[in-house]
Design an enzyme around this catalytic site. Structure first.
Site, PDB file in Angstrom:
ATOM      1  N   HIS A  23     -16.704   2.015  19.771  1.00 34.51           N
ATOM      2  CA  HIS A  23     -16.485   3.367  20.301  1.00 34.51           C
ATOM      3  C   HIS A  23     -16.873   4.433  19.289  1.00 34.51           C
ATOM      4  CE1 HIS A  23     -14.592   6.938  21.919  1.00 34.51           C
ATOM      5  NE2 HIS A  23     -13.833   7.011  20.855  1.00 34.51           N
ATOM      6  N   PHE A  24     -16.370   4.330  18.050  1.00 32.51           N
ATOM      7  CA  PHE A  24     -16.693   5.424  17.133  1.00 32.51           C
ATOM      8  C   PHE A  24     -18.105   5.302  16.557  1.00 32.51           C
ATOM      9  CE2 PHE A  24     -13.745   2.918  14.262  1.00 32.51           C
ATOM     10  CZ  PHE A  24     -14.666   2.522  13.321  1.00 32.51           C
ATOM     11  N   HIS A  25     -18.750   4.133  16.756  1.00 28.72           N
ATOM     12  CA  HIS A  25     -20.176   4.097  16.441  1.00 28.72           C
ATOM     13  C   HIS A  25     -21.000   4.815  17.508  1.00 28.72           C
ATOM     14  CE1 HIS A  25     -19.347   1.234  13.177  1.00 28.72           C
ATOM     15  NE2 HIS A  25     -20.563   1.526  12.749  1.00 28.72           N
TER      16      HIS A  25
END
Length: 550
Positions: free
Chosen positions: A376-378
């Site tokens: 997700h945060f990538h």
């Protein structure tokens, strides 16, 4: 555009901006090396030589990419826009604020990097207690925060001076957005500053024996979630203010843009508990309150999406396009200044959907502490934000160095953008899939004694490693492009500030009543955090000694 009328960017302001941008890409290069090694180790393709730890690499990658690269780039970008939109140059005192902040951040950042390389701070970028790093690691973090505050004060000073000398006028949209971004940062970093200075530094020096782990994590996530919006708001500035100019259109609505930023300021801070939904020491009522506030952030995000695509469609209609998607035909797909940020916009659609899943209590139970979260945060910071920052770089460096973006550099930028998207498709896609199968994050390569379930994760982790290799090629090409831009053809490049299609009078003046918005923010923060924090300070909350696990 009449080239003879383009004003060259102030050289002293350009030096300040360029110093920030170049240090940002230095951090990107080092963080990219750590990320490459980390991905091939996790995929079972490589064993690190003696003395280098996997968690050491993981800490370096997170700190360099998520904290150093982003913070330096954001401050440099904001100073450039404030200079261009508010007077054409920075006040001397503002420039001094900028350089002073840069020195503090750089000294602190180098101390942090040295401690990580010496393997005295393998605590990941969240530096969760009770894992205990060297006290100098925390001291360096404190210097970085102080430096960023000083840089923010410079932006506030330039804005205040502009308002003072333009009485009754609406501030330029870029300047307004820069103030909101740094105001968010100043308020959000209070939490991590208290954690570092009051808890972690005395504890790491041995002045206190134990630490309140629950409180330290709460203070971190008070900062940690608005950190995401500190990354995103400058990307939004590019989408709102710069992209309309690049495509030859106008900003759809100045008022809507300002309101979306103020709503993000209000609702991005009192929501940290949605990162702590599995934390046993926080009551379910206060978790519920902050989840509700988290979903309020969806509103300005949807406002942003509406505004952007309205800009694209109205631009297309003005150029004679028809049909539901006719406007797509007139967008400058071969211009990297548009193409890279636009790909970031597209990726933000699944990234935002993943954020809604993470913030939902029942679904969070499924994906919590799995590689889904890493995926997700990538998508958010490493794709939507990073690609937008890359797109900015292709015109910002020419602006501040009095050079131009050549066709060759533009082609290289397009190639770099495509490489980044392909690499992230493999890496983040595999992370999301294997996360749903239960693969944990923050762990080195292991088959857990050849457990069948863990063995089934290995092909996905190999795909992650392939994505990491492609992304590292993208890092190398981006660093090369930055160096090439510094040697590009001489010339004057205009700062691409967009104009609103509305008259200035259409924007309500209450949007710049800072006392109102800061007051509302303080009320929301006190409502969301006062009682839970008081409960965490009670005698029944256990404390822990420090541990060095590496």
């Amino acid at each position: 555009m009449d080239l003879a009328k383009i004003k060259a960017f102030d050289s002293r302001d350009g030096a300040l901006v360029l110093a920030h941008i170049l240090f940002a890409f230095f951090a990107l290069f080092l963080g990219g090396i750590a990320g490459l090694l980390q991905s091939v180790v996790r995929g079972g393709m490589y064993t690190l030589p003696g003395g280098i730890g996997y968690y050491q690499l993981l800490t370096a990658h997170g700190v360099l990419m998520a904290l150093v690269f982003t913070t330096y780039f954001i401050i440099g970008f904001l100073y450039s826009g404030v200079s261009a939109s508010m007077g054409g140059k920075l006040l001397p005192v503002v420039r001094r604020f900028g350089w002073t902040g840069y020195v503090f951040m750089t000294v602190g950042g180098l101390i942090v990097l040295i401690m990580i390389l010496l393997n005295k701070a393998s605590v990941l970028y969240t530096f969760y207690a009770p894992m205990k790093a060297s006290p100098y690691f925390y001291t360096g973090l404190a210097l970085v925060v102080i430096g960023s505050w000083i840089s923010g004060w410079g932006i506030f000073k330039q804005y205040w001076y502009w308002k003072k000398t333009h009485h009754g006028k609406l501030s330029p949209l870029f300047g307004f957005m820069a103030v909101v971004t740094m105001l968010l940062w100043q308020v959000a970093t209070i939490g991590v500053a208290v954690e570092v200075v009051v808890q972690l530094i005395p504890w790491s020096f041995g002045w206190t024996e134990k630490i309140n782990v629950l409180l330290s994590r709460t203070l971190f996530w008070y900062f940690g979630h608005p950190l995401v919006y500190f990354w995103l708001l400058p990307a939004y500035i590019c989408w709102y203010v710069i992209i309309p100019n690049i495509i030859g259109g106008k900003i759809y609505s100045d008022a809507l843009a300002r309101m979306s930023f103020l709503l993000l300021f209000l609702f991005s801070i009192p929501v940290g508990f949605h990162h702590q939904l599995m934390e046993p020491g926080i009551s379910s009522f206060w978790k519920y309150v902050q989840v509700v506030l988290t979903f309020m952030v969806v509103i300005p995000s949807l406002m942003t999406a509406f505004s952007l695509f309205a800009t694209f469609e109205l631009n297309g209609r003005s150029k004679g396009t028809t049909g539901l998607f006719g406007w797509l035909k007139v967008l400058p797909w071969k211009d990297v200044r548009f193409f890279a940020p636009f790909m970031g916009m597209l990726v933000f659609i699944p990234a935002g959907a993943g954020g809604i899943i993470n913030a939902s209590n029942q679904m969070n139970v499924v994906v919590h502490n799995t590689l889904w979260v890493t995926g997700h945060f990538h998508l958010t910071v490493a794709t939507s934000v990073a690609l937008t920052f890359f797109g900015i770089t292709y015109w910002l460096i020419p602006v501040v160095t009095n050079r131009v973006l050549t066709p060759r550099m533009n082609r290289l930028g397009i190639i770099q953008t495509i490489l980044w998207c392909v690499g992230m498709f493999f890496m983040s896609g595999a992370m999301h899939l294997v996360g749903l199968l239960g693969a944990p994050r923050r762990t080195a390569y292991t088959t857990y004694g050849d457990t069948p379930e863990a063995v089934s994760w290995m092909p996905y982790q190999a795909v992650m490693a392939i994505g990491g290799m492609i992304l590292f090629i993208g890092v190398l090409l981006m660093v090369y492009n930055v160096a090439a831009l510094l040697r590009s053809q001489k010339g004057v490049t205009a700062y691409p500030l967009g104009e609103s299609m509305e008259p200035e009078e259409a924007t309500p003046r209450y949007l710049e009543r800072w006392g109102l918005w800061i007051g509302l923010s303080v009320m929301l923060i006190l409502f969301a955090y006062s009682i839970p924090v008081m409960q965490m300070l009670g005698p029944m909350v256990p404390e822990s000694p420090g541990y060095v696990t590496w």
